[in-house]
Design an enzyme around this catalytic site. Structure first.
Site, short mmCIF file in Angstrom:
data_model
loop_
_atom_site.label_atom_id
_atom_site.label_comp_id
_atom_site.label_asym_id
_atom_site.label_seq_id
_atom_site.Cartn_x
_atom_site.Cartn_y
_atom_site.Cartn_z
N HIS A 1 -0.18 60.18 32.38
CA HIS A 1 -0.14 59.14 32.82
C HIS A 1 0.42 58.37 32.42
O HIS A 1 1.18 57.46 33.36
CB HIS A 1 -1.62 58.58 33.08
N ASN A 2 0.67 57.86 30.53
CA ASN A 2 1.48 57.13 30.32
C ASN A 2 2.32 57.46 29.98
O ASN A 2 3.38 56.07 30.25
CB ASN A 2 1.05 56.63 28.70
N LYS B 1 -4.96 61.60 30.61
CA LYS B 1 -4.29 60.44 30.26
C LYS B 1 -2.27 59.62 29.47
O LYS B 1 -1.78 58.96 30.19
CB LYS B 1 -5.40 59.62 29.17
N SER C 1 -7.72 53.81 31.79
CA SER C 1 -7.12 53.82 32.64
C SER C 1 -7.12 52.36 33.52
O SER C 1 -8.13 52.44 34.11
CB SER C 1 -5.72 54.45 33.74
N GLU D 1 3.57 55.74 33.25
CA GLU D 1 3.63 54.60 33.70
C GLU D 1 5.20 53.76 32.89
O GLU D 1 5.95 53.08 33.37
CB GLU D 1 2.66 54.00 32.54
#
Length: 316
Positions: A189-190, A186, A133, A193
């Site tokens: 996490h995305n 990840k 990231s 976002e």
């Protein structure tokens, strides 16, 4: 120069920047790209510094690439996720020695990472899926790294990861867990976002459409927000976007951008996995829906002629 233990397959923006990050920390790096012209261009830019050879070792075939490295090899694959990764693994794995480590640093679906790790384990090879990231700037200057896979393999790579990662009260990396755990984290996490960006987009829409703020006013508002509890990288870069003038015409660039967003799949995967697990993530799901609708620009233009949407004055 001694043979490098570290290798980089894929020299597009993320791969080249990550390779430069690694080399800048004192690790020699073997580099390879399917297109030799890309490798040549990379070496013409970074193969020497001030007339002195850098720590990069270029190869123009997979066999040459593997032979240029010392065991245990730690090879990053930084290419488009999906079938291209499987093709590279199939080409690379027969050339490696037992105990070598293949690292997928792309936005892979975590179930693909689990499958690849099990396949390579049966061949005596290690496979790590590392979520990265920070974008292209983070790859160069220090990303957040989320490694998953065999813990024994991670221990070999950990000293490298700790040096190339962003530093904030220590290195921004730690072992996440086995199999596809790194890519799972990840992915989530995305997805988070996605939700952040949708909230920012809706705040912009209200301020622009309902309140009537101009881009310079929006820049001031978002700059103030970034000085308080909302401080974040996304708020910071959004404030800068509002101040960007159109380099090819009059006015601000934000007013010229097409209202059509793409996506690479991580947000969708997050929503799908949440449904499978029975977990409610309404903000992320709504953000994925909004991106999907935005991509249907032609359909929306047709629908706009047939259906009357809400009038702004109704909200004032």
């Amino acid at each position: 120069m001694t043979k490098p233990h570290i290798g980089m397959i894929g020299l597009a923006v993320m791969g080249s920047n990550l390779a430069r990050n690694i080399e800048s920390r004192g690790f020699p790096v073997a580099v390879y790209n399917r297109s030799g012209d890309v490798t040549k261009e990379f070496m013409s830019k970074f193969g020497s510094v001030g007339g002195k050879a850098s720590g990069f070792v270029a190869s123009y075939s997979m066999e040459e690439f593997v032979q240029s490295m010392a065991a245990p090899r730690q090879i990053f694959i930084m290419i488009k996720a999906g079938s291209p990764v499987d093709a590279i693994i199939d080409q690379l794995s027969p050339l490696l020695d037992k105990g070598d480590i293949i690292i997928d640093g792309g936005n892979a679906y975590f179930k693909d990472t689990v499958r690849r790790e099990h396949k390579l384990k049966s061949m005596g090879l290690n496979f790590l899926g590392i979520g990265i990231s920070g974008g292209e700037e983070g790859a160069l200057k220090g990303p957040s790294l989320m490694p998953g896979g065999p813990k024994e393999a991670w221990k070999i790579v950990a000293p490298l990861l700790e040096k190339i990662a962003a530093q904030a009260d220590g290195a921004c990396t730690n072992y996440v867990g086995p199999d596809g755990a790194g890519h799972f984290v990840k992915m989530v996490h995305n997805g988070i976002e996605y939700g952040d960006m949708q909230l920012i987009a809706e705040a912009y829409d209200v301020l622009r459409t309902v309140v009537g703020c101009k881009p310079d006013e929006l820049q001031s508002i978002f700059t103030r927000w970034n000085e308080g509890p909302l401080s974040s990288y996304l708020i910071e870069i959004t404030s800068k976007i509002f101040g960007k003038k159109d380099p090819e015409g009059a006015g601000y660039l934000v007013d010229k951008i097409l209202d059509k967003a793409g996506q690479k799949g991580t947000g969708t995967w997050t929503a799908q996995v949440a449904l499978d697990l029975g977990v409610s993530i309404p903000t992320i799901s709504a953000a994925v829906d909004a991106r999907t609708l935005s991509s249907m620009k032609d359909d929306r233009l047709v629908a706009a002629k047939e259906f009357q949407g809400p009038v702004v004055e109704d909200f004032v």
